[in-house]
Motif scaffolding. Structure first.
Motif, PDB file in Angstrom:
ATOM      1  N   VAL A   1       0.848  -1.198   0.000  1.00 25.22           N
ATOM      2  CA  VAL A   1       0.000   0.000   0.000  1.00 25.22           C
ATOM      3  C   VAL A   1       0.881   1.244   0.000  1.00 25.22           C
ATOM      4  O   VAL A   1       0.661   2.180  -0.760  1.00 25.22           O
ATOM      5  N   LYS A   2       1.907   1.208   0.838  1.00 18.71           N
ATOM      6  CA  LYS A   2       2.757   2.382   0.977  1.00 18.71           C
ATOM      7  C   LYS A   2       3.495   2.687  -0.323  1.00 18.71           C
ATOM      8  O   LYS A   2       3.750   3.853  -0.642  1.00 18.71           O
ATOM      9  N   ALA A   3       3.804   1.660  -1.081  1.00 22.00           N
ATOM     10  CA  ALA A   3       4.464   1.879  -2.366  1.00 22.00           C
ATOM     11  C   ALA A   3       3.605   2.765  -3.267  1.00 22.00           C
ATOM     12  O   ALA A   3       4.118   3.458  -4.141  1.00 22.00           O
ATOM     13  N   ARG A   4       2.303   2.755  -3.023  1.00 13.17           N
ATOM     14  CA  ARG A   4       1.407   3.570  -3.843  1.00 13.17           C
ATOM     15  C   ARG A   4       1.062   4.898  -3.193  1.00 13.17           C
ATOM     16  O   ARG A   4       1.071   5.938  -3.827  1.00 13.17           O
ATOM     17  N   THR A   5       0.736   4.826  -1.892  1.00 14.46           N
ATOM     18  CA  THR A   5       0.243   6.037  -1.236  1.00 14.46           C
ATOM     19  C   THR A   5       1.373   6.868  -0.645  1.00 14.46           C
ATOM     20  O   THR A   5       1.161   8.007  -0.283  1.00 14.46           O
ATOM     21  N   LEU A   6       2.558   6.264  -0.485  1.00 12.40           N
ATOM     22  CA  LEU A   6       3.739   6.897   0.096  1.00 12.40           C
ATOM     23  C   LEU A   6       3.578   7.211   1.574  1.00 12.40           C
ATOM     24  O   LEU A   6       4.433   7.844   2.180  1.00 12.40           O
ATOM     25  N   THR A   7       2.482   6.771   2.163  1.00 13.68           N
ATOM     26  CA  THR A   7       2.295   6.995   3.598  1.00 13.68           C
ATOM     27  C   THR A   7       1.386   5.914   4.141  1.00 13.68           C
ATOM     28  O   THR A   7       0.609   5.316   3.402  1.00 13.68           O
ATOM     29  N   LEU A   8       1.528   5.644   5.449  1.00  8.23           N
ATOM     30  CA  LEU A   8       0.596   4.719   6.086  1.00  8.23           C
ATOM     31  C   LEU A   8      -0.175   5.431   7.187  1.00  8.23           C
ATOM     32  O   LEU A   8      -0.820   4.817   8.008  1.00  8.23           O
ATOM     33  N   GLU A   9      -0.087   6.750   7.191  1.00  5.45           N
ATOM     34  CA  GLU A   9      -0.788   7.501   8.220  1.00  5.45           C
ATOM     35  C   GLU A   9      -2.244   7.642   7.873  1.00  5.45           C
ATOM     36  O   GLU A   9      -2.602   7.963   6.743  1.00  5.45           O
TER      37      GLU A   9
ATOM     38  N   ALA B   1     -10.365   1.109  -0.524  1.00  6.67           N
ATOM     39  CA  ALA B   1     -11.007  -0.062  -1.126  1.00  6.67           C
ATOM     40  C   ALA B   1     -11.470   0.231  -2.544  1.00  6.67           C
ATOM     41  O   ALA B   1     -11.649  -0.679  -3.347  1.00  6.67           O
ATOM     42  N   LYS B   2     -11.666   1.498  -2.836  1.00  6.71           N
ATOM     43  CA  LYS B   2     -12.130   1.819  -4.191  1.00  6.71           C
ATOM     44  C   LYS B   2     -11.015   1.682  -5.233  1.00  6.71           C
ATOM     45  O   LYS B   2     -11.148   0.895  -6.154  1.00  6.71           O
ATOM     46  N   PRO B   3      -9.899   2.398  -5.065  1.00  8.60           N
ATOM     47  CA  PRO B   3      -8.844   2.224  -6.076  1.00  8.60           C
ATOM     48  C   PRO B   3      -8.049   0.926  -5.911  1.00  8.60           C
ATOM     49  O   PRO B   3      -7.492   0.435  -6.883  1.00  8.60           O
ATOM     50  N   LEU B   4      -7.976   0.389  -4.674  1.00  6.99           N
ATOM     51  CA  LEU B   4      -7.133  -0.782  -4.430  1.00  6.99           C
ATOM     52  C   LEU B   4      -7.942  -1.926  -3.816  1.00  6.99           C
ATOM     53  O   LEU B   4      -7.692  -2.303  -2.665  1.00  6.99           O
ATOM     54  N   PRO B   5      -8.890  -2.475  -4.543  1.00  8.64           N
ATOM     55  CA  PRO B   5      -9.742  -3.495  -3.898  1.00  8.64           C
ATOM     56  C   PRO B   5      -8.974  -4.734  -3.430  1.00  8.64           C
ATOM     57  O   PRO B   5      -9.261  -5.258  -2.364  1.00  8.64           O
ATOM     58  N   ILE B   6      -7.996  -5.170  -4.191  1.00 10.88           N
ATOM     59  CA  ILE B   6      -7.302  -6.409  -3.801  1.00 10.88           C
ATOM     60  C   ILE B   6      -6.475  -6.189  -2.545  1.00 10.88           C
ATOM     61  O   ILE B   6      -6.585  -6.930  -1.568  1.00 10.88           O
TER      62      ILE B   6
ATOM     63  N   ASP C   1      -8.410  11.457  -2.465  1.00 15.51           N
ATOM     64  CA  ASP C   1      -6.969  11.601  -2.559  1.00 15.51           C
ATOM     65  C   ASP C   1      -6.645  12.838  -3.372  1.00 15.51           C
ATOM     66  O   ASP C   1      -7.138  13.020  -4.473  1.00 15.51           O
ATOM     67  N   ARG C   2      -5.809  13.659  -2.781  1.00 16.60           N
ATOM     68  CA  ARG C   2      -5.439  14.882  -3.472  1.00 16.60           C
ATOM     69  C   ARG C   2      -4.487  14.568  -4.615  1.00 16.60           C
ATOM     70  O   ARG C   2      -4.528  15.182  -5.656  1.00 16.60           O
ATOM     71  N   ALA C   3      -3.631  13.575  -4.388  1.00 20.75           N
ATOM     72  CA  ALA C   3      -2.687  13.215  -5.450  1.00 20.75           C
ATOM     73  C   ALA C   3      -3.436  12.546  -6.606  1.00 20.75           C
ATOM     74  O   ALA C   3      -4.627  12.298  -6.538  1.00 20.75           O
ATOM     75  N   ALA C   4      -2.716  12.244  -7.645  1.00 12.58           N
ATOM     76  CA  ALA C   4      -3.353  11.677  -8.825  1.00 12.58           C
ATOM     77  C   ALA C   4      -3.921  10.299  -8.524  1.00 12.58           C
ATOM     78  O   ALA C   4      -3.185   9.375  -8.224  1.00 12.58           O
ATOM     79  N   ALA C   5      -5.225  10.197  -8.562  1.00 13.79           N
ATOM     80  CA  ALA C   5      -5.876   8.927  -8.261  1.00 13.79           C
ATOM     81  C   ALA C   5      -5.520   7.881  -9.308  1.00 13.79           C
ATOM     82  O   ALA C   5      -5.493   6.691  -9.031  1.00 13.79           O
ATOM     83  N   ALA C   6      -5.221   8.351 -10.495  1.00 22.45           N
ATOM     84  CA  ALA C   6      -4.929   7.406 -11.560  1.00 22.45           C
ATOM     85  C   ALA C   6      -3.647   6.633 -11.293  1.00 22.45           C
ATOM     86  O   ALA C   6      -3.463   5.526 -11.777  1.00 22.45           O
ATOM     87  N   ALA C   7      -2.766   7.222 -10.478  1.00 21.07           N
ATOM     88  CA  ALA C   7      -1.507   6.546 -10.203  1.00 21.07           C
ATOM     89  C   ALA C   7      -1.698   5.328  -9.304  1.00 21.07           C
ATOM     90  O   ALA C   7      -0.822   4.485  -9.218  1.00 21.07           O
ATOM     91  N   TYR C   8      -2.824   5.261  -8.615  1.00 14.19           N
ATOM     92  CA  TYR C   8      -3.089   4.113  -7.749  1.00 14.19           C
ATOM     93  C   TYR C   8      -3.543   2.947  -8.602  1.00 14.19           C
ATOM     94  O   TYR C   8      -4.709   2.826  -8.944  1.00 14.19           O
ATOM     95  N   GLU C   9      -2.636   2.092  -8.908  1.00 14.34           N
ATOM     96  CA  GLU C   9      -3.032   0.916  -9.654  1.00 14.34           C
ATOM     97  C   GLU C   9      -3.003  -0.259  -8.695  1.00 14.34           C
ATOM     98  O   GLU C   9      -2.036  -0.411  -7.933  1.00 14.34           O
ATOM     99  N   ASP C  10      -4.034  -1.055  -8.692  1.00 17.67           N
ATOM    100  CA  ASP C  10      -4.103  -2.140  -7.724  1.00 17.67           C
ATOM    101  C   ASP C  10      -2.985  -3.150  -8.006  1.00 17.67           C
ATOM    102  O   ASP C  10      -2.465  -3.229  -9.113  1.00 17.67           O
ATOM    103  N   ALA C  11      -2.657  -3.915  -6.956  1.00 22.78           N
ATOM    104  CA  ALA C  11      -1.561  -4.876  -7.077  1.00 22.78           C
ATOM    105  C   ALA C  11      -1.855  -5.891  -8.166  1.00 22.78           C
ATOM    106  O   ALA C  11      -2.973  -6.362  -8.322  1.00 22.78           O
ATOM    107  N   ARG C  12      -0.820  -6.201  -8.933  1.00 22.47           N
ATOM    108  CA  ARG C  12      -0.933  -7.303  -9.881  1.00 22.47           C
ATOM    109  C   ARG C  12      -0.531  -8.584  -9.175  1.00 22.47           C
ATOM    110  O   ARG C  12       0.011  -8.571  -8.089  1.00 22.47           O
ATOM    111  N   MET C  13      -0.751  -9.687  -9.862  1.00 23.79           N
ATOM    112  CA  MET C  13      -0.501 -10.973  -9.228  1.00 23.79           C
ATOM    113  C   MET C  13       0.947 -11.114  -8.747  1.00 23.79           C
ATOM    114  O   MET C  13       1.213 -11.673  -7.691  1.00 23.79           O
ATOM    115  N   ALA C  14       1.885 -10.563  -9.520  1.00 28.01           N
ATOM    116  CA  ALA C  14       3.287 -10.648  -9.132  1.00 28.01           C
ATOM    117  C   ALA C  14       3.501 -10.048  -7.754  1.00 28.01           C
ATOM    118  O   ALA C  14       4.409 -10.445  -7.022  1.00 28.01           O
TER     119      ALA C  14
END
Lengths: 511, 634
Positions: free
Chosen positions: A372-380, A388-393, A460-473
């Protein structure tokens, strides 16, 4: 069967040497070596399962490496010191946990740029040392393994931490260094004291010491003048365990390490290293100083339930995932301590389940949150909402991790929990009733975290499009941990059977 | 036969797994597969019911070992007796109708695959709970049921209210679960088994004890703890606060939670442990009074709520109170009978309310309804059937079961309980007909919404009609004319102390009083709200009382100011201690070591040396001890 244990231990050792000695390979090469050897160790642990006989009352797969010998060390008898390894049910359970977590660290966590060599080297050394800790058959081997673990982890924290690396590493070293000093004094003292009391040759071997435990207790009862020595020794052991397990107020190194370390090291510390203290308490306390555990049973219950609640309240007031993970781990370990302190067979089996379960769940949460942090850059939490919307998995796995943390039935956490309380209600009803509060609090803090991060509107103030859900890898290692947690929760029989044999070994009938 | 029982929960599980993994298939597929796979479960449940009826007292049991403890082995599997067989029929039957209705209600939702997988998991968990051969398995699925309700209440997770309600439902029921957990473990340890069928026998023989607690006290303590679990799950006072909020989930989910899969579990648990509960007079009294007070309390709240689902939600709390009341006074069969009839009319009321909400584009506010009778005749007539059943009007289903309970209270001569129940019955008739009048009668209060209102198509109306028929006729399963069929069915099971089939024997006085009270309630509702009037006048006319009821007697506020804030305060305190006190102490100690380090490393620098110092300290101590021992100093 012994050759399997050889492989388990020496795969990471060879990996460590190879990485240390081969200069100037690319990061990828170092990682390849690491993955291959760590996989070999994991497969060998799997093979150990198929050969293991739960019914046997002896240590199995015994490997002996005599090292040096003190002639005339004790009343004319020689003392041979060597590296001896072997497994019983307890060892096998924890060895499996360590093998899984360390393998996942190798295959699934990111290697920082340019640090491939350092990471592969120290993780494999830590891996060797941790395997040795859980399979050591004498005090010398155990203490040496603890020291090497400390050493390797220190360097991992120092080199790889994401923030504040020096302070984190030194804090870790100070605390756990002191703990290992306590363990050394206590265990060596114990070996001498038992030899002196029994007027028998000095030995460091578990089998002999445990066999004496019963006799030692009887002799002490007869010679009341010697009574104080073992208690003093046990108290030191307890102090060492408390630090290793990060019990309040000696826990301060742990949340820092989890917060600042890279994901792999955090998994090593949270998933495996916080289990060594409890392992020592089971092996040496329950197995070799049962009378002392009974004498200190109220201390263990107080510290245990105290930590269960302290960890839960601290997790409730956490504002980010990492802090929540570290305090929920402390809370779980509090329950382990309570269970061990009852000296009741069912609860002790539960403590073993809890150790494995907590290691798996902590790793699961650390791994998921790192993705998650790899995408959001924060866990706060204040910066996260509605993931759950951009990252359902990933949110699904996070939810699963939270549910496992609160000990939901059909996850591994429930098994140990109900067994601990089962024995707890029989022995310490008052403490057990207070501990029930932890059951409620764990639901509060886990689901609060979920509500604040994955539920709610996605803003999310940042670009929502950058949140791509995890791939199987990315998610397959998490899925693997999920399946393990579910498997133990739904089919606890195999692991329970192995632990049952260990309980019978540690608590001999009539003991 | 036991194979058949095993298959009943497996079909919904299969459907759930399929829905979960085949996300991309269209919603219609998920709805179809869920409904189709549940059909064999319904059939098997009915077959099992008939089988148990044909073999009175039979217990089907099939178990495998799950975990071997040092003390004893725990098994999992299935067990079917009369109560189980009845529950299987209720759960599968109501569920299949809800599954069907859901598709009409949520047709346009993107996440139907997830919705149906949760729904199927919910039904599976409830069936597995009901089939549990021992209390530990019951607890496993008890929690799974709670999880599914959490997931479904929070189905629209992006809505903050739904997110809050989901967590609240889980945490509040978890408080009850902690009690149940303790009760199960205490009994398990004392008895040396989790097989609850043995408990009442052991209790009779006086062998149920712990080292620290002797027989009668243990039974009372353990049954009270188990009852706390039931209080949480069945939303009884004082843990009722989660259920009305839980209607943040999709309306068909509410129907499922309120009728078949969640709140019924608490009543089922008390009914299942009835022989053990009956061993403790204290527990039985507590159960009866909690039930009766809840019945009245919730119905008083329901009379002023403005959200159509909230009224029905409080009605559930109240009706569950009746069931507890029945079990508490020993009217076992009557309590379960009410569970049976209530499942149909409550599912009906929720689905019909869902039909209204669907027609009005999502509004649940009674203030915006009115005049829907002609627009939605099927919904109106089925809702009316449900309302009449709930009010206990002859010959609708609720008449028989509610009157059996009140009759039993009267027959036992417990006038306090009887009066509490009777006043609640009056309120019940009043509040539900207030909804009927405000929704369907008079002139529309929002012309726009009214203009677009329409029935939701056959997937929605067929379940309504089926449930409407059951709400009307289901009571006839247990009447004087068939010699109390259901009661005899339920009490054929062998227990150490025989359970009486019925207390009431249908006294005409009690029947007449109940009927009169019900009609009075309807009459009052008609007088105040008939034709859609009175909507604005009533609040001002009864101001303080109205506010009290409207604000749910401020229970949520009291909890918020005491338990919730207290807990948060404590958590903040721990946080402060941790961040400042302990961190500060650590720094102090660190400073001390830093000083030593400085002394030791005046020839060295760097981190490795720091480590070396520590490794050295360890080694030195090791050697010193060894040398001293070898030298014989000790």
């Amino acid at each position: 069967m012994a050759f399997l244990l050889w492989i388990v231990l020496f795969a990471p050792w060879i990996g460590f040497l190879a990485t240390a000695l081969l200069p100037r390979l690319s990061d990828r090469m170092y990682q390849a070596i690491h993955i291959v050897l760590q996989s070999v160790a994991l497969v060998a642990v799997g093979a150990l399962w198929s050969r293991f006989h739960p019914a046997s009352s002896h240590y199995q797969a015994v490997v002996r490496l005599p090292w040096f010998s003190f002639p005339d060390a004790w009343h004319g008898a020689n003392l041979t010191i060597g590296l001896n390894f072997g497994i019983d049910g307890l060892s096998l359970g924890l060895l499996s946990l360590a093998a899984v977590v360390l393998w996942l660290i190798a295959v699934s966590t990111r290697v920082p740029e340019g640090l491939g060599k350092a990471r592969a080297m120290w993780v494999q050394l830590a891996s060797f040392a941790v395997f040795a800790t859980f399979t050591a058959l004498n005090i010398f081997t155990f203490l040496l393994a603890i020291e090497v673990t400390l050493f390797a982890t220190f360097f991992l924290l120092l080199r790889l931490s994401e923030a504040d690396s020096q302070r984190t590493a030194i804090k870790f070293l100070l605390y756990r260094g002191v703990a290992s000093v306590f363990l050394i004094v206590s265990l060596v003292g114990f070996a001498f004291s038992s030899a002196a009391t029994m007027a028998e040759p000095l030995t460091l071997g578990y089998q002999q010491l445990a066999a004496r435990a019963q006799g030692v207790a009887t002799a002490n009862a007869a010679l009341s003048a010697h009574y104080s020595a073992p208690q003093w020794i046990f108290l030191l052991l307890l102090l060492g365990v408390f630090i290793e397990e990060a019990f309040v107020p000696l826990h301060n190194w742990f949340p820092d390490a989890i917060k600042n370390a890279d994901t792999g090291t955090a998994m090593l510390v949270g998933g495996v290293l916080t289990k060594t203290g409890a392992y020592a308490l089971l092996r040496f306390g329950v197995g070799m100083m049962p009378a002392d555990v009974k004498i200190f049973t109220y201390v263990l219950a107080t510290v245990g339930i105290g930590n269960l609640l302290y960890g839960a309240f601290a997790a409730w007031s956490a504002r980010d995932w990492r802090r929540l993970i570290s305090f929920s781990s402390i809370s779980h370990m509090g329950l382990v301590l309570f269970a061990i302190g009852t000296m009741q067979a069912d609860a002790i089996q539960g403590a073993m389940f809890l150790l494995v379960s907590s290691g798996l769940i902590t790793s699961l949460l650390l791994l998921t949150t790192s993705r998650v942090k790899a995408r959001t850059l924060t866990l706060e939490w204040r910066q996260l909402s509605g993931l759950a919307k951009p990252l359902p998995i990933l949110s699904g796995f996070l939810l699963f991790g939270a549910l496992a943390t609160l000990g939901l039935p059909l996850t591994s956490g429930f098994i140990g929990e109900f067994q601990s309380f089962f024995g707890g209600f029989a022995v310490h009803p008052t403490f057990a009733f207070i501990g029930l509060l932890g059951l409620i609090l764990s639901a509060v803090y886990s689901l609060t975290a979920i509500r604040k991060t994955t539920f709610g509107p996605f803003t999310d103030r940042a670009a929502a499009a950058a949140y791509e859900d995890a791939r199987m890898a990315e998610w397959w290692p998490i899925a693997l941990l999920t399946m393990l947690v579910l498997f133990i929760g739904i089919v606890p029989y195999p692991l329970g059977h192995v632990f049952l044999s260990a309980v019978h070994r540690l608590l001999p009938i009539g003991g | 036969m036991s194979m058949l029982a095993l298959l009943v929960p497996l079909f919904p599980l299969l459907a759930g797994v399929i829905s979960f993994f085949f996300r991309r298939l269209p919603g219609a597929f998920h709805a179809t597969i869920s409904v189709v796979l549940l059909i064999p479960s319904v059939v098997f449940a009915i077959v099992l019911f008939l089988y148990v009826h044909a073999h009175p007292g039979v217990v089907l049991r099939q178990v495998i070992p799950w975990l071997v403890l040092p003390s004893f082995s725990i098994h999992v599997g299935i067990q079917v007796n009369a109560l189980t067989a009845l529950m299987l029929v209720i759960v599968t039957f109501v569920s299949i109708l809800v599954f069907m209705f859901s598709y009409g209600y949520l047709r346009t939702d993107e996440r139907l695959s997830i919705y149906y997988s949760y729904l199927n998991l919910f039904v599976f968990s409830m069936l597995a709970l009901v089939l549990s051969p021992n209390l530990l398995q019951l607890y496993l699925f008890w929690e799974m049921v709670g999880l599914c309700s959490y997931l479904l209440v929070g189905y629209w997770f992006a809505k903050p209210e739904a997110a809050r309600a989901a967590r609240k439902s889980f945490v509040v029921t978890r408080i009850g679960d902690a009690g149940l957990f303790a009760g199960i473990l205490l009994l398990g340890f004392a008895a040396g088994t989790f097989n609850d069928a043995d408990y009442s026998i052991l209790a009779r023989h006086g062998t149920l004890a712990l080292p620290w607690l002797s027989e009668p006290y243990l039974v009372t303590l353990a049954t009270l703890l188990i009852f706390i679990g039931a209080v949480g799950k069945s939303a009884q006072l004082p843990l009722h606060v989660w259920l009305p909020d839980a209607m943040e989930g999709p309306t068909p989910v509410s129907a499922l939670i309120h009728a078949a899969t969640m709140v019924a579990a608490g009543v089922y648990l008390v009914a299942r442990e009835f022989p053990l509960f009956a061993e403790s007079h204290v527990t039985m009294t507590v159960v009866a009074y909690v039930g009766a007070v809840t019945a009245l309390f919730a119905s008083l709240i329901a009379i002023t709520q403005q959200d159509i689902k909230r009224v029905i939600a409080y009605s559930t709390v109240s009706q569950l109170g009746y069931m507890m009341l029945a079990l508490g006074i020993g009217a076992y069969a009557d309590g379960v009978f009410h569970l049976f009839t209530h499942a149909f009319f409550k599912a009906l009321l929720f689905l019909a309310a869902g039909s209204v909400i669907h027609a009005l584009g999502g509004t649940q506010d009674l203030a915006l309804m009115g005049g829907l009778r002609r627009k939605m005749p099927i919904t109106f007539y089925t809702f009316l059937a449900g309302a009449l059943a709930l009010s206990g009007i002859f010959p609708f289903a609720g008449f028989w079961s509610k009157d059996a309970i009140l009759g039993a209270a009267m027959a036992k001569g417990d006038w306090v309980l009887y009066l509490l129940g009777l006043i609640a019955a009056f309120c019940t008739a009043f509040y539900i007909f207030r909804v009927v009048f405000l929704t369907f009668a008079g002139a529309p209060r929002d012309e726009d919404l009214h203009a677009h209102a329409h029935e939701g198509g056959w997937v929605m109306t067929v379940p309504l009609v089926i449930l409407g028929l059951f709400a009307t006729f289901a009571g006839f399963i247990n009447t004087p004319w068939n010699d109390d069929f259901l009661s005899r069915f339920l009490t054929a099971t062998k227990t150490p102390k025989p359970i009486p089939a019925s207390y009431s024997h249908w006294p005409l006085t009690s029947m007449a009083i109940s009927l009169a009270v019900g009609l009075c309630g309807i009459g009052l509702a008609a007088w105040m709200y008939g034709g859609g009037k009175g909507f604005r006048k009533v609040p001002s006319a009864f101001k303080p009382w109205y506010a009290l009821s409207r604000n749910k007697f401020y229970v949520d506020e009291v909890y918020s100011w005491t338990v919730v804030r207290g807990g948060k305060l404590l958590a903040a305190l721990v946080d402060l201690v941790d961040r400042y006190l302990i961190e500060g102490l650590t720094r102090l100690v660190g400073l001390f070591f830093y000083g030593i380090g400085n002394v030791l490393r005046y020839t060295q620098t760097g981190q490795i040396q720091t480590y070396g110092t520590f490794a050295l300290v360890g080694l030195v101590v090791f050697l010193v001890v060894a040398v001293f021992r070898v030298g014989g100093v000790f």
